[in-house]
Design a protein around this motif. Structure first.
Motif, PDB file in Angstrom:
ATOM      1  N   CYS A   1     -87.622  65.273 -16.120  1.00  0.00           N
ATOM      2  CA  CYS A   1     -86.692  66.308 -15.680  1.00  0.00           C
ATOM      3  C   CYS A   1     -85.912  65.798 -14.476  1.00  0.00           C
ATOM      4  N   GLN A   2     -84.604  65.859 -14.580  1.00  0.00           N
ATOM      5  CA  GLN A   2     -83.784  65.344 -13.495  1.00  0.00           C
ATOM      6  C   GLN A   2     -82.835  66.431 -13.013  1.00  0.00           C
ATOM      7  N   ALA A   3     -82.735  66.580 -11.695  1.00  0.00           N
ATOM      8  CA  ALA A   3     -81.838  67.596 -11.147  1.00  0.00           C
ATOM      9  C   ALA A   3     -81.563  67.262  -9.694  1.00  0.00           C
ATOM     10  N   ARG A   4     -80.612  67.971  -9.141  1.00  0.00           N
ATOM     11  CA  ARG A   4     -80.378  67.848  -7.697  1.00  0.00           C
ATOM     12  C   ARG A   4     -81.378  68.729  -6.971  1.00  0.00           C
ATOM     13  N   THR A   5     -81.984  68.169  -5.936  1.00  0.00           N
ATOM     14  CA  THR A   5     -83.010  68.925  -5.221  1.00  0.00           C
ATOM     15  C   THR A   5     -82.379  70.041  -4.387  1.00  0.00           C
ATOM     16  N   ILE A   6     -83.221  70.899  -3.873  1.00  0.00           N
ATOM     17  CA  ILE A   6     -82.759  72.011  -3.044  1.00  0.00           C
ATOM     18  C   ILE A   6     -82.008  71.475  -1.830  1.00  0.00           C
TER      19      ILE A   6
ATOM     20  N   PRO B   1     -95.172  73.059 -11.070  1.00  0.00           N
ATOM     21  CA  PRO B   1     -94.195  73.874 -10.366  1.00  0.00           C
ATOM     22  C   PRO B   1     -93.128  73.051  -9.663  1.00  0.00           C
ATOM     23  N   CYS B   2     -93.107  71.725  -9.860  1.00  0.00           N
ATOM     24  CA  CYS B   2     -92.318  70.863  -8.965  1.00  0.00           C
ATOM     25  C   CYS B   2     -91.073  70.280  -9.604  1.00  0.00           C
ATOM     26  N   VAL B   3     -90.574  70.869 -10.671  1.00  0.00           N
ATOM     27  CA  VAL B   3     -89.319  70.381 -11.232  1.00  0.00           C
ATOM     28  C   VAL B   3     -88.241  70.495 -10.157  1.00  0.00           C
ATOM     29  N   PRO B   4     -87.479  69.414  -9.902  1.00  0.00           N
ATOM     30  CA  PRO B   4     -86.556  69.449  -8.770  1.00  0.00           C
ATOM     31  C   PRO B   4     -85.498  70.536  -8.918  1.00  0.00           C
ATOM     32  N   GLY B   5     -84.974  70.956  -7.770  1.00  0.00           N
ATOM     33  CA  GLY B   5     -83.872  71.902  -7.768  1.00  0.00           C
ATOM     34  C   GLY B   5     -84.302  73.323  -7.504  1.00  0.00           C
ATOM     35  N   PRO B   6     -83.340  74.135  -7.033  1.00  0.00           N
ATOM     36  CA  PRO B   6     -83.631  75.547  -6.805  1.00  0.00           C
ATOM     37  C   PRO B   6     -83.673  76.301  -8.131  1.00  0.00           C
ATOM     38  N   HIS B   7     -84.058  77.571  -8.085  1.00  0.00           N
ATOM     39  CA  HIS B   7     -84.006  78.396  -9.285  1.00  0.00           C
ATOM     40  C   HIS B   7     -82.559  78.468  -9.777  1.00  0.00           C
ATOM     41  N   HIS B   8     -82.402  78.541 -11.076  1.00  0.00           N
ATOM     42  CA  HIS B   8     -81.106  78.678 -11.743  1.00  0.00           C
ATOM     43  C   HIS B   8     -80.271  77.414 -11.718  1.00  0.00           C
ATOM     44  N   CYS B   9     -80.824  76.285 -11.267  1.00  0.00           N
ATOM     45  CA  CYS B   9     -80.028  75.059 -11.277  1.00  0.00           C
ATOM     46  C   CYS B   9     -80.102  74.427 -12.673  1.00  0.00           C
ATOM     47  N   TYR B  10     -79.168  73.561 -12.949  1.00  0.00           N
ATOM     48  CA  TYR B  10     -79.199  72.814 -14.207  1.00  0.00           C
ATOM     49  C   TYR B  10     -80.163  71.648 -14.079  1.00  0.00           C
ATOM     50  N   VAL B  11     -80.960  71.451 -15.092  1.00  0.00           N
ATOM     51  CA  VAL B  11     -81.912  70.349 -15.113  1.00  0.00           C
ATOM     52  C   VAL B  11     -81.667  69.525 -16.375  1.00  0.00           C
ATOM     53  N   ARG B  12     -81.574  68.210 -16.212  1.00  0.00           N
ATOM     54  CA  ARG B  12     -81.467  67.330 -17.392  1.00  0.00           C
ATOM     55  C   ARG B  12     -82.865  67.046 -17.900  1.00  0.00           C
TER      56      ARG B  12
END
Lengths: 309, 379
Positions: free
Chosen positions: B229-234, B312-323
């Motif tokens: 899972c890839q995303a921009r962190t908070i 619980p540690c998928v990067p990014g805030p709630h509602h963010c896009y995750v690859r």
């Protein structure tokens, strides 16, 4: 005492002030005793010390009286009020899981101050189950994270177990005495003499007619003298007798009090789920809840018939 | 090796920078980190220190949002525009060409990923009573938008580290076309789908190509798969060392003067009497591309397209896009002898005569409709 030996095996944790705050190691695996991120029950529902009205006024006339009572009966069904974390799909999926669990396990209506008996699976106990009786001193958490803490004193040793309400390890939750106390949280029982939180494991069930008013126990607790785990003089507690402190403690408490906060509408708004959203939730679960209720009544009758024979 | 190169994506703290022209290097430092455009030619690894990747899109990108002032439209005009949009987009756009040829899956194939929305974190229990947290990722109305074959990819991105991969562009969340500029809308003409809020690209092998216009859903993955899972962190903004790096700061009292949340000494004396590169200091925290690898999918809701992913540690805030992509971890990815994944993706047409259950559970996951867990007596 066999029960206490079985319990002692489950107990892991700190000994504070003659009180073992413990977790059922097989039930609670999230490592946090009291997770601060979990919203407190009092934040999402009206204060429990307020007597529950016989007829709840609903702002929406289409909402039935039963539905309007749901927020008192199972407050954890309401989502986390933090708007940045809310998502309707997630809430709905979580709610489905909760209602499915409730259709399997009967989770009775209970409040802080009620006396419960919980039977849980435990690999390490004799017969692979453990039963614990105690007074509910606190409850909280939203959704599947909902928890409650039972307290009892066994062999002069305070024992507390935090149960997860929707954990499949719980086999039975039995309501022994349905009542409320004057406060929303009874954590001060940790600093009260043992007799206030001692309950017999073989305690008989006190009958309560469904739909009746939940009685409020006006008991006032006489705390032990300081030191305490918390500064109770600052908490505006109703269920304790005079604390017997020097005047400087009350002065300091008065300095730190924030009596204006109850008028802070924005704060209230952020800490609660709006009435419209509550209606949506309760309307969503109403049908399932009725089925569960019906099944419970049938089960009760069947049990009664069998015992009469 | 080829598979792992695919993941040399934005967010790596080191990168390959040699024999890069000065102006190219400048471009790279500014843009490549966030958008995955890499200009690298050769392979020696050099530690790369730079400020966090910017949010601003590269200037050569297609302009997206139409920010021109809204015209004063009469209600008739509004209705007319609405009709136009509906007329253009309400028809189910057939795939322009016939279905593309489908290849068989091999262990060397790299499939396309999904763009999901992180919608929440809830606990689940295993059949042995163990509790753990899962992150709910909802597949956000994904359509394949474009495919660029490796030859063109190689041509356009000279020195690319992924020369043998095609690029599959996937779009998430259909939107009102009136929000966007004409040039952005042009991106979707080939696929014949509504314009999307968010575009992301995945490197795929030649055999895993999906025809543009195809819809992707949660069944692209199966329960038991492991995903990255890839995303921009908070985004925490500019932070001090105590929050950013977990330094201790100073004492609250005992005569501490203006020293409570500071970082202390920065370096030693002697030969290297200076601040060493890489010293942890205050600065911008978060909003970085991060990837969390090897998360198991425990449960799939096919009705709402939700993946229940471990932890619980998928990067990014709630509602963010995750690859979300198939994992590259060698011990967790699919083996050649095991069951094959839906390839190149899950097509509803293949399963017309089968009923797809609404919820699919992992075998070891407790179902809430099942009775309480009871342990058997040991003999």
């Amino acid at each position: 005492m066999a029960a206490s030996i079985a319990l002692a095996r489950q107990i892991t944790r700190v000994n504070i002030n003659n009180t073992k705050i413990c977790r059922l190691s097989t039930v609670c695996t999230d490592g946090a005793f009291c997770n601060a991120s979990l919203k407190r029950y009092s934040d999402v529902a009206p204060s429990r010390s307020d007597p529950e009205p016989d007829v709840v006024e609903s702002h929406n006339e289409t909402l039935s009286n039963a539905q309007a009572h749901y927020r008192y009966i199972f407050p954890e069904i309401l989502p986390n009020p933090d708007s940045t974390r809310r998502n309707k799909v997630c809430e709905m999926l979580e709610r489905n899981d909760m209602m499915n669990r409730r259709s399997v396990l009967e989770i009775p209506e209970f409040y802080v101050g009620s006396i419960l008996a919980v039977t849980a699976s435990d690999k390490y106990a004799a017969g692979n189950t453990s039963r614990f009786v105690g007074i509910c001193i606190d409850r909280g958490g939203c959704g599947l994270r909902a928890w409650f803490i039972l307290r009892n004193v066994i062999d002069d040793q305070g024992i507390e177990i935090m149960y997860e309400m929707y954990s499949p390890m719980i086999r039975e939750i039995q309501m022994l005495k349905l009542e409320k106390r004057l406060d929303e949280s009874l954590l001060y029982l940790r600093d009260a003499p043992n007799e206030y939180s001692t309950f017999d494991f073989d305690m008989a069930e006190v009958p309560h007619v469904a739909g009746d008013h939940v009685p409020i126990n006006p008991l006032k607790v006489k705390l032990r003298s300081r030191p305490w785990l918390e500064r109770y003089e600052r908490q505006d507690l109703k269920g304790v007798e005079d604390l017997g402190l020097a005047q400087k403690f009350y002065d300091r408490a008065k300095q730190l009090a924030t009596p204006w906060e109850k008028y802070d509408i924005m704060k209230q708004y952020r800490a609660t789920v709006t009435a419209e959203d509550q209606d949506e939730v309760f309307r969503d679960i109403h049908e399932k809840q009725q089925q569960i209720e019906q099944a419970r009544i049938v089960r009760r009758r069947r049990k009664k018939l069998q015992s009469n024979r | 090796m080829a598979a792992s190169m695919r993941r040399l994506l934005p967010g790596n703290c080191g990168r390959f920078i040699q024999n890069v022209l000065p102006n190219e290097r400048l471009l790279e430092s500014r843009y490549s980190k966030s958008h995955g455009n890499t200009f690298q030619r050769t392979l020696p690894y050099v530690q790369f220190r730079m400020t966090h990747s910017p949010n601003t899109p590269a200037p050569w990108w297609t302009k997206k949002l139409d920010t021109s002032a809204p015209e004063d439209l009469t209600s008739d005009n509004e209705a007319f525009l609405q009709d136009m949009v509906e007329e253009k987009y309400s028809v189910d756009s057939p795939l322009k060409e016939g279905p593309w040829e489908r290849a068989d899956w091999t262990p060397r194939s790299v499939r396309c990923g999904l763009i999901c929305r992180k919608i929440g974190v809830i606990p689940q229990w295993l059949n042995n009573g163990k509790k753990f947290y899962t992150t709910l990722l909802q597949v956000a109305d994904n359509h394949v938008i474009r495919y660029t074959p490796p030859e063109i990819n190689r041509e356009r991105r000279r020195g690319s580290r992924t020369p043998n991969f095609g690029i599959q562009v996937v779009g998430a969340d259909s939107a009102d076309p009136r929000l966007f500029k004409a040039e952005y809308l042009g991106l979707f003409q080939e696929a014949g789908v509504m314009p999307k809020h968010h575009l992301s690209r995945f490197f795929v092998t030649r055999d895993a190509v999906i025809q543009p216009g195809t819809q992707l859903n949660a069944m692209h993955f199966s329960v038991g798969d492991f995903v990255d899972c890839q995303a921009r962190t908070i985004d925490h903004g500019y932070q001090g060392v105590v929050k950013k790096w977990g330094m201790k700061g100073g004492p609250a009292s005992h005569g501490a003067t203006k020293f409570h949340r500071k970082m202390g000494a920065t370096g030693g004396g002697g030969n290297m009497a200076r601040i060493w590169p890489g010293k942890k200091m205050p600065g911008h925290m978060g909003n970085e591309w991060r990837i969390l690898k090897g998360l198991k999918i425990w449960r799939i809701n096919t009705k709402y397209n939700v993946l229940y992913v471990h932890g619980p540690c998928v990067p990014g805030p709630h509602h963010c896009y995750v690859r979300v992509m198939d994992t590259i971890l060698p011990l967790r990815k699919r083996k050649g002898d095991g069951p094959k994944p839906p390839f190149p993706t899950w097509f509803a047409d293949d399963y017309k005569d089968q009923e797809i259950p609404e919820e699919i559970f992992d075998e070891s996951l407790h179902r809430f409709t099942a009775s309480s867990i009871e342990f058997e007596e040991e003999k």
